[in-house]
Write a protein that holds these residues in place. Sequence first.
Motif, short mmCIF file in Angstrom:
data_model
loop_
_atom_site.label_atom_id
_atom_site.label_comp_id
_atom_site.label_asym_id
_atom_site.label_seq_id
_atom_site.Cartn_x
_atom_site.Cartn_y
_atom_site.Cartn_z
N TYR A 87 -5.25 66.83 18.39
CA TYR A 87 -5.10 65.62 19.22
C TYR A 87 -4.01 65.82 20.26
O TYR A 87 -4.17 65.43 21.42
CB TYR A 87 -4.80 64.40 18.32
N GLY A 104 -10.82 58.86 8.31
CA GLY A 104 -10.87 59.84 9.40
C GLY A 104 -11.31 59.16 10.68
O GLY A 104 -12.21 59.60 11.37
N ASP A 160 -6.25 57.69 8.77
CA ASP A 160 -6.22 59.03 9.35
C ASP A 160 -4.89 59.68 9.01
O ASP A 160 -3.89 59.00 8.75
CB ASP A 160 -6.42 58.99 10.87
N ASP A 173 -3.51 60.91 3.74
CA ASP A 173 -4.77 61.41 3.19
C ASP A 173 -5.61 60.22 2.73
O ASP A 173 -5.23 59.50 1.81
CB ASP A 173 -4.45 62.34 2.02
N ALA A 174 -6.74 60.03 3.37
CA ALA A 174 -7.57 58.86 3.05
C ALA A 174 -7.90 58.81 1.57
O ALA A 174 -7.94 57.73 0.97
CB ALA A 174 -8.85 58.88 3.89
N HIS A 208 -18.05 58.88 9.93
CA HIS A 208 -18.54 59.56 11.12
C HIS A 208 -17.71 60.83 11.28
O HIS A 208 -16.56 60.78 11.73
CB HIS A 208 -18.40 58.64 12.34
C1 LIG Z 1 -13.93 65.40 13.19
S1 LIG Z 1 -12.70 64.17 13.31
C2 LIG Z 1 -13.62 62.66 13.44
C3 LIG Z 1 -12.82 61.52 14.01
C4 LIG Z 1 -13.62 60.23 14.28
N1 LIG Z 1 -14.33 59.78 13.12
C5 LIG Z 1 -14.56 60.43 15.42
O1 LIG Z 1 -15.79 60.50 15.19
O2 LIG Z 1 -14.08 60.57 16.57
C6 LIG Z 1 -12.07 64.07 11.67
C7 LIG Z 1 -10.92 63.11 11.54
O3 LIG Z 1 -10.52 63.06 10.18
C8 LIG Z 1 -9.11 63.11 10.10
N2 LIG Z 1 -8.82 63.65 8.78
C9 LIG Z 1 -9.04 64.90 8.32
N3 LIG Z 1 -8.73 65.00 7.03
C10 LIG Z 1 -8.28 63.76 6.65
C11 LIG Z 1 -7.83 63.21 5.43
N4 LIG Z 1 -7.75 63.94 4.32
N5 LIG Z 1 -7.49 61.91 5.41
C12 LIG Z 1 -7.57 61.14 6.53
N6 LIG Z 1 -7.98 61.62 7.71
C13 LIG Z 1 -8.35 62.91 7.77
C14 LIG Z 1 -8.68 63.96 11.27
O4 LIG Z 1 -7.34 63.74 11.66
C15 LIG Z 1 -9.69 63.52 12.32
O5 LIG Z 1 -9.22 62.40 13.04
#
Ligand SMILES: C[S@@+](CC[C@H](N)C(=O)[O-])C[C@H]1O[C@@H](n2cnc3c(N)ncnc32)[C@H](O)[C@@H]1O
Length: 212
Positions: free
Chosen positions: A23, A60, A81, A105-106, A121
């Motif tokens: 980001y 996420g 996120d 961590d979600a 998504h």
């Molecule tokens: C491929 S991106 C998708 C973002 C959003 N859903 C979109 O479509 O634009 C994956 C997202 O998941 C977040 N992410 C990855 N692992 C995570 C976790 N364990 N807990 C929360 N967020 C996480 C990343 O920071 C990122 O924003």
Amino acid sequence: MPQSRRAVPDCCCGSEPDWAARYRDGETPWDLGCAHPELRRRIDAGELQPRGSGRAWVPGCGRGHDLRQLSHAGWQVTGLDIVESLRGEVASYCEASGGAFLLGDALACGAPEPVDLIFDHTFFCALPPTRRAEFGAWVRSVLAPGGRVCSLVFPVDRPPDLGGPPFPMTTGDLSEALGQDFLLLLDEAVKRPGEGRAWGERWAVFERRDQG
Ligand SMILES: C[S@@+](CC[C@H](N)C(=O)[O-])C[C@H]1O[C@@H](n2cnc3c(N)ncnc32)[C@H](O)[C@@H]1O
């Protein structure tokens, strides 16, 4: 690859990305810059009316385009996120709807009250496959009976040997993670794909049938 599909660089290859760095550096090819067109289409078609308490969680959530769309549809949205810099972009929309932005961590975030929709998504496909069972357990811990998991399943037809993430996923992978108490209500190819997505997308909806 069909002509209509523009190749988009993957978010990274072979290991989990440093999400915060992606980001910070503006290297976010997964980000459509708007809510997913299929989500907008389904909302316009009346398929995503708030249910139950109307609480929706978006793990996420990235820059929050989808959760904004869900909040316009009447959901109380909470975005989760691990990237702190997203807070400024996302928190105000969540809070205006009565929800929140949860940093971390979600899969470690518990819900004070059960939620009625989990919208995925490119979160499930970004998790290392070794965490899929954990994802299922997390969903079961936060989702209300009768609640739904709605997923933009992507990238459905990506050869596994191309590595990831995004890791390949299918509706079956999600079904396996969620377990036997979830009924698959819908599993359809999307009519409005995300711009520039090089691989197929499906729209899958599961409903929780046990009492939690
Ligand atoms: C491929 S991106 C998708 C973002 C959003 N859903 C979109 O479509 O634009 C994956 C997202 O998941 C977040 N992410 C990855 N692992 C995570 C976790 N364990 N807990 C929360 N967020 C996480 C990343 O920071 C990122 O924003």
